[in-house]
Structure formats: C-alpha cells, structure tokens
Design an enzyme around this catalytic site. Structure first.
Site, PDB file in Angstrom:
ATOM      1  CG  ASP A 244      -2.175   0.952   0.961  1.00 31.30           C
ATOM      2  OD1 ASP A 244      -2.533   1.167  -0.182  1.00 31.30           O
ATOM      3  OD2 ASP A 244      -2.857   1.556   2.076  1.00 31.30           O
ATOM      4  CE  LYS A 246      -3.068   5.083   0.476  1.00 33.30           C
ATOM      5  NZ  LYS A 246      -4.428   4.830  -0.140  1.00 33.30           N
ATOM      6  CG  ASN A 249      -0.560   4.732   3.322  1.00 30.21           C
ATOM      7  OD1 ASN A 249      -1.314   5.358   3.874  1.00 30.21           O
ATOM      8  ND2 ASN A 249      -0.692   3.673   2.991  1.00 30.21           N
ATOM      9  CG  ASP A 262      -2.918   2.195   6.545  1.00 32.84           C
ATOM     10  OD1 ASP A 262      -3.212   0.976   7.001  1.00 32.84           O
ATOM     11  OD2 ASP A 262      -3.694   3.167   5.764  1.00 32.84           O
ATOM     12  CB  THR A 279      -3.887   2.831  -3.471  1.00 35.44           C
ATOM     13  OG1 THR A 279      -4.068   2.825  -2.012  1.00 35.44           O
ATOM     14  CG2 THR A 279      -4.430   4.052  -4.291  1.00 35.44           C
TER      15      THR A 279
END
Length: 430
Positions: A244, A246, A249, A262, A279
C-alpha cells in the site's frame, strides 16, 4: 490504445467492481497531470514550500557522495532466482550498498507489546478519519509521552471482510523495529472497537508536502526514495510485503525522515499470494491480472512513487478505473521534460510488466536498485543511520504539536464502552 485481450478485460472488470465496492481497495488523493501542471505553474519554482514551513536543510553533495564505503555487512538475501538481464547498469560496487539493519540476524530480540486500557490514555484531537474509524493523538498518562491511536470499528472491519488484514497488521507491527517504519507500542480492544497505539509522527504526510510543492526537486525525491528502499529491504528480508505504498502513507517526523504507516494490507508472504488489494493508481499489472504475486509488487509501487514525487502526478491516471487499469497494463508512461535522466532510467527499469526484467525482482534483488546510477552519490549506511540531513524540516512546536494535520469534527462515539461483543471470537488476543 490497442484492445486488451478478453481474458485480461475480465480481470479488469472484476477489479473495477471490487474497487467500486471498496472491499479491498483504498482511495488515493491523486491529481490529474493537467491539475498537477497548474499547481507547479502557479507556484513557480518546484522547490517552493508552504509559508509555514521551515527553510529546507539541504543535504550538501559532499554529505552523500563520499567515496568511502559503509561498514561492511552481509548482503541481503536475494528475493528472486531470476537472472539479471544483460543491460544491468550498475554505478556502484554491490559490496558498498549493504547496511546493517536489513539483516534479520541483526534484529533486536522480540519484545511483546504492551496491553493498555482507555483510562491509561488522555485522548486528544482527531488526526485523520477513514471508512473503519479514525486516528487520534493521545498521551500516555504514566509517561506523559504522545502517541497516535488508530481506532477501528469492529462492525465495519467484519462487514468489509477485513478481519484477516487487521490481524495481519497487528502481528506484523509487533515484530517491526526500524527507523523508517512506524513503531507500535501496543494494542487493546473493547466491545465496539480495536485500538492500535502507535508512534506519533508530528510532521504530517509526504502527500501534503508534495501537493504544496507541486513536485519535488530531484534531490528531495531521491532522499525519500532512499529511505523507502531501506524500509522495503528490511520488510522483504523478513518476507513481508507492504502492498500500500503511496504519499499518503509516508509520514515525516520532526527531523525530516519518513515513517511508513498503515500496515493494513501488509502480509507475511514467503512465496506468493493472490489477494486483490491496494490503491488503484499503484497496483502492479500482476495484481490486476489476478496472477499470483510476491515482493515485486512493492517495487512496482516504488517506481510509481518516484515518478509521482518528480512529476507531481502518478504515471497512470484516469478517473475511470477501467481505463486506469488498461493504462497500467499497457505500461507506457510519459515522462515530463524536466525529469532527471537517471531517475527516468530507473523508473523505466521498474515499471515493466515483464517480471524477468523488473528491477528489484532479479537475482540481486534490491541491490540492482541501490547500485543504479541515480543513487551513485548515496552513502547507504549513513542514510540508514539518519546521518544525512533531511531536505525539509516540518514546522513543529513540540512533541504534541498537531498543526501539520487537518482538523476533523470530533463526532465519534465514546471509547472503552463495555457491553455485548458479537465479534469477540474474531479478535482473541488483540
């Protein structure tokens, strides 16, 4: 664009439906390339910071380009048995990129995390909200230290079929101890909620800094990229896939270093997994095609991150998820003229659908990335030791400063409530 094969289209449709339902996918606060261009144009220099930001403390070239090798340590184990292609171009001797902390043998002994209760904490303002709950800043009464408390509603976790992911998050965070990963103090639960007590990172999100700046200077993007590489190397050596990555985060601490947060999609994967999650803008082609995948998906996401930091927008963008996934599978990113040539070369070597050519997934693993010419001036051990000054220091008035986070209405239900718990059996030992 050429029509995608029917079997791939079916995968895309399946993924698009899943994304719309929101079961295993997270939204990304991405902007279109045209919007990003306007942001940069309106701000002038790409290095502009928000007015409240402190002057950037730039790392001088000499601080990161010393020819002296870092302390010797065993190279990280290779995550793939694939042979490196003939065009591998290493600017650095692989023996000079090893760091101490990524070797599992150097990991500190496992220490069970603490167990707390709501009365142990003073709960302050909300730092962020999500579909499952919210994050608060809290203060531990016994020590006076500040932490972030992530609250997840049990009903929502069960309804959205995220029980396994939530348990994975707890189990993984219990075992992590690394400078560029958020540290977990402990967990707790009541009849309605699950609670993670985490390190509080005062500087806010890289996403916010990136949107204020329009796009990052080459040196700034490289600095954050190095810290993400080291964090992924640490995780992958322990067979943990993050899944995840990005800008939202990536948090920035008071000294300017990133902290990955996260871990809701993180998973221990010694071999391959098939879960459809992530995502949309950062999904690797093999996830879209419902293939078994491994650590290579993290490196794909890393390539997307580097591109977005330098361009101000992701390489593949469309409001329509169906078209977005088509663009990812076609894999033809367009590079702005200002893009650093070495960064462009690295991104192209990572953003490839051919796993036998993707950097990070070859026989040498992360070494191919760390030895790439974009990182030729980096001293990796100093980077891991946080001994190279950060390019940006967030405004921070103290440990409990929350000025780098948005304001949210405090309309949550009371915490620590006792009563019937229909989901108690699903979260034993939390």
């Amino acid at each position: 664009m050429a029509e995608a094969p029917k079997e791939k289209m079916s995968f895309i449709k399946k993924l698009t439906i899943s994304a719309k339902e929101g079961t295993l996918f997270k939204k990304s606060n991405t902007v279109s390339p045209s919007t990003a261009s306007k942001q940069v144009s309106n701000r002038g220099s790409q290095s502009n910071l928000a007015p409240a930001s402190k002057p950037a403390t730039a790392a001088s070239p000499s601080s990161a380009t010393s020819a002296a090798p870092p302390s010797a340590s065993p190279a990280a184990p290779s995550p793939s048995k694939k042979s490196a292609p003939a065009d591998v171009d290493r600017a650095v001797d692989p023996a000079k990129v090893a760091t101490r902390g990524v070797n599992p043998a150097n990991a500190p002994p496992f220490k069970p995390k603490g167990k707390y209760q709501i009365p142990d904490l003073s709960i302050d303002r909300t730092l962020g909200t999500g579909s499952f709950g919210r994050v608060h800043m809290v203060r531990l009464k016994a020590t006076g230290k500040y932490y972030a408390m992530k609250v997840l509603k049990k009903n929502e976790v069960v309804k959205m079929k995220q029980v396994e992911h939530t348990i994975n998050e707890k189990n993984i965070l219990e075992k992590l101890d690394y400078p560029f990963l958020v540290f977990m103090l402990g967990t707790m639960q009541d009849s309605h909620n699950l609670y993670f007590i985490l390190e509080y990172v005062q500087g806010g999100e890289v996403f916010s800094f990136l949107r204020r700046s329009g796009r990052f200077q080459n040196s700034v993007a490289k600095y954050y990229a190095c810290e993400v590489i080291l964090a992924f190397e640490y995780l992958h050596c322990r067979d943990i896939i993050y899944r995840d990555l990005k800008p939202e985060n990536l948090l920035i601490d008071s000294k300017g270093h990133i902290k990955i947060t996260d871990f809701g999609f993180a998973k221990h994967v010694p071999d391959v997994t098939w879960t459809l999650c992530g995502t949309p803008d950062y999904l690797a082609p093999e996830i879209i095609q419902s293939k078994g995948y491994g650590k290579a998906v993290d490196w794909w996401a890393f390539g997307v991150l580097v591109y977005e930091m330098l361009a101000g927008h992701p390489p593949f963008y469309d409001d329509d998820h169906f078209k977005l996934y088509e663009k990812i599978l076609a894999c033809k990113p367009k590079f702005p003229s200002h893009f650093d040539p070495n960064a462009k070369d690295l991104v192209k070597r990572i953003l490839t659908t051919d796993l036998s050519k993707r950097y990070g997934n070859l026989r040498a693993g992360v070494v191919d990335i760390k030895c790439h010419k974009w990182f030729a001036d980096v001293e990796w051990q100093k980077m891991e030791d946080c001994a190279i000054p950060a390019p940006y220091l967030p405004p921070c008035k103290g440990e409990g400063d929350t000025s780098n986070f948005d304001q949210y209405p405090e309309d949550h239900e009371p915490y620590g409530v006792t009563g019937p718990d229909p989901h108690k059996d699903k979260f034993i030992g939390f």
